[in-house]
Design a protein around this motif. Sequence first.
Motif, PDB file in Angstrom:
ATOM      1  N   ALA A   1     -19.998  -6.083  28.730  1.00 51.24           N
ATOM      2  CA  ALA A   1     -20.563  -5.093  29.013  1.00 51.24           C
ATOM      3  C   ALA A   1     -19.226  -4.031  28.521  1.00 51.24           C
ATOM      4  CB  ALA A   1     -19.755  -5.283  30.047  1.00 51.24           C
ATOM      5  N   ALA A   2     -18.345  -4.669  28.211  1.00 51.47           N
ATOM      6  CA  ALA A   2     -17.481  -3.583  27.080  1.00 51.47           C
ATOM      7  C   ALA A   2     -18.710  -3.711  25.697  1.00 51.47           C
ATOM      8  CB  ALA A   2     -16.268  -4.299  27.185  1.00 51.47           C
ATOM      9  N   VAL A   3     -18.922  -4.202  25.222  1.00 52.62           N
ATOM     10  CA  VAL A   3     -19.204  -4.606  24.006  1.00 52.62           C
ATOM     11  C   VAL A   3     -20.319  -4.017  23.849  1.00 52.62           C
ATOM     12  CG1 VAL A   3     -20.689  -5.840  22.053  1.00 52.62           C
ATOM     13  CG2 VAL A   3     -18.081  -6.740  23.202  1.00 52.62           C
TER      14      VAL A   3
ATOM     15  N   LEU B   1     -19.639   0.006  24.620  1.00 51.97           N
ATOM     16  CA  LEU B   1     -19.526   0.520  22.796  1.00 51.97           C
ATOM     17  C   LEU B   1     -20.379   0.669  22.086  1.00 51.97           C
ATOM     18  CD1 LEU B   1     -17.176   1.024  20.669  1.00 51.97           C
ATOM     19  CD2 LEU B   1     -16.897  -1.206  20.072  1.00 51.97           C
ATOM     20  N   ALA B   2     -21.543  -0.551  22.027  1.00 53.38           N
ATOM     21  CA  ALA B   2     -22.600  -0.350  21.346  1.00 53.38           C
ATOM     22  C   ALA B   2     -23.500   1.033  21.882  1.00 53.38           C
ATOM     23  CB  ALA B   2     -23.877  -1.420  21.420  1.00 53.38           C
ATOM     24  N   TRP B   3     -23.604   1.194  22.979  1.00 54.19           N
ATOM     25  CA  TRP B   3     -24.087   2.378  23.387  1.00 54.19           C
ATOM     26  C   TRP B   3     -23.857   3.790  23.145  1.00 54.19           C
ATOM     27  CZ3 TRP B   3     -28.693   3.956  25.057  1.00 54.19           C
ATOM     28  CH2 TRP B   3     -29.016   5.068  25.398  1.00 54.19           C
ATOM     29  N   MET B   4     -22.516   4.014  22.536  1.00 51.40           N
ATOM     30  CA  MET B   4     -21.750   5.009  22.902  1.00 51.40           C
ATOM     31  C   MET B   4     -22.079   5.319  21.113  1.00 51.40           C
ATOM     32  SD  MET B   4     -18.235   5.731  24.820  1.00 51.40           S
ATOM     33  CE  MET B   4     -17.589   4.156  23.142  1.00 51.40           C
TER      34      MET B   4
END
Length: 91
Positions: free
Chosen positions: A35-37, A40-43
Amino acid sequence: MDEPLRSNDSAHHFAPAPPQARRAARAGVAIVVIAAVAGLAWMVYARHRTAAQLSRATEAQAVVAVATTRPEPLTGEAELVLPGNLQADYE
């Protein structure tokens, strides 16, 4: 009072977690990391998309529309009348 500590004292030892609990904990950690990765990819994607939109909008606004005409000589006599008077500074 001066009794030696025994290594098999069960008050200070914890039983190891069962394999199913360890698997569930690993799965939970894996979900959090994924979920964190993904966040980060979405941002990064959202910033890239916004920068591209801003670039396109800036380029579209940078184009200046200008109306042009070809000069042609006047036919006949034309008189130019401007408002004002002419007076000397020193008499």
